[in-house]
Motif scaffolding. Structure first.
Motif, PDB file in Angstrom:
ATOM      1  N   ASN A 176       0.818  -1.269  -0.100  1.00 51.86           N
ATOM      2  CA  ASN A 176       0.040  -0.071  -0.120  1.00 51.86           C
ATOM      3  C   ASN A 176       0.733   1.328  -0.106  1.00 51.86           C
ATOM      4  O   ASN A 176       0.521   2.135  -0.580  1.00 51.86           O
ATOM      5  CB  ASN A 176      -0.874   0.018   1.310  1.00 51.86           C
ATOM      6  N   MET A 204      -3.507  -5.230  -6.502  1.00 47.73           N
ATOM      7  CA  MET A 204      -4.263  -5.820  -5.292  1.00 47.73           C
ATOM      8  C   MET A 204      -4.525  -7.230  -5.052  1.00 47.73           C
ATOM      9  O   MET A 204      -4.226  -7.876  -4.146  1.00 47.73           O
ATOM     10  CB  MET A 204      -5.514  -5.155  -5.225  1.00 47.73           C
ATOM     11  N   SER A 207      -1.242  -8.924  -4.158  1.00 48.51           N
ATOM     12  CA  SER A 207      -1.198  -8.740  -2.694  1.00 48.51           C
ATOM     13  C   SER A 207      -1.996  -9.621  -1.977  1.00 48.51           C
ATOM     14  O   SER A 207      -1.449 -10.345  -1.019  1.00 48.51           O
ATOM     15  CB  SER A 207      -1.611  -7.228  -2.102  1.00 48.51           C
TER      16      SER A 207
END
Length: 225
Positions: A176, A204, A207
């Motif tokens: 982030n 994302m 992640s």
């Protein structure tokens, strides 16, 4: 209470106690006829479990209602230094409370009705699965085996789990910190780089996949024995 003279047997009773045996004096017609002894057996692998816990940096203690000689004999067999003996059932919880007042984090292992209050008072109560229902109800963890090595296994697994949680938090924070400024256009004035929505979605997803994959590595956990 019956006025029976047991003085001549005192030495023998103490000798048996040092062997880890609890003595009961039998009298017939108000005279001592002999001594009956009973002893708790040390659970298989108990010594190994104590040694593993000590290797993990934990201080292991024994709390028991047995007399001091019997308790010390058992403690010597297991390599335990801290012993609280002749503790009444209701006072076991008080012993745990005293340790907590000293600023210690206390885990209690027990299997009997007498252990239930102490299991509930401890920071972590660990009941042996072969014990009583009330002990399991009062505990936070129930071992599905009578092998006390499972106590050390549970602590090792909890340490590994906390390690994975910290790793996942670090990488999520790192992603982030890197991704949000880029998505906000931090690199655009100098390099003309903008993060397209499709790439942001992929980042994302990556992640999440990395965090889940890292957590799944716990399936390879094997306790050190």
């Amino acid at each position: 209470e019956k006025g029976i003279n047991t003085s001549q047997w005192t030495g023998r009773v103490e000798e048996l106690a040092r062997q880890g045996k609890t003595s009961m004096v039998l009298s017939v017609d108000r005279r001592v006829a002999g001594i009956i002894t009973a002893s708790d057996f040390v659970r298989p692998h108990a010594k190994e479990a104590v040694e593993r816990l000590q290797e993990l940096g934990l201080q292991v203690g024994l709390i028991t209602g047995d007399n001091r000689h019997t308790a010390q004999a058992i403690a010597d067999k297991l390599g335990i230094q801290t012993v609280s003996s002749e503790v009444l059932p209701g006072d076991k919880a008080d012993e745990v409370a005293k340790l907590k007042e000293q600023g210690r984090f206390v885990a209690m292992v027990g299997d009997g009705i007498n252990d239930a209050p102490a299991l509930a008072r401890a920071d972590v109560g660990i009941a042996v699965g072969s014990g009583t229902d009330i002990a399991m109800e009062a505990s936070d963890i129930t071992l599905m085996t009578h092998d006390l090595n499972a106590v050390a296994d549970a602590i090792e697994l909890s340490k590994k789990t906390m390690g994975k949680i910290r790793q996942n938090l670090f990488w999520a924070f790192f992603y982030n910190c890197m991704g949000i400024p880029i998505a906000a256009g931090l690199l655009y004035p100098v390099f003309g780089i903008l993060l397209k929505p499709v790439y942001a979605a992929l980042a994302m997803a990556f992640s999440s996949v990395s965090v889940v994959s890292n957590s799944l590595l716990l399936k390879n956990f094997a306790p050190v024995r």
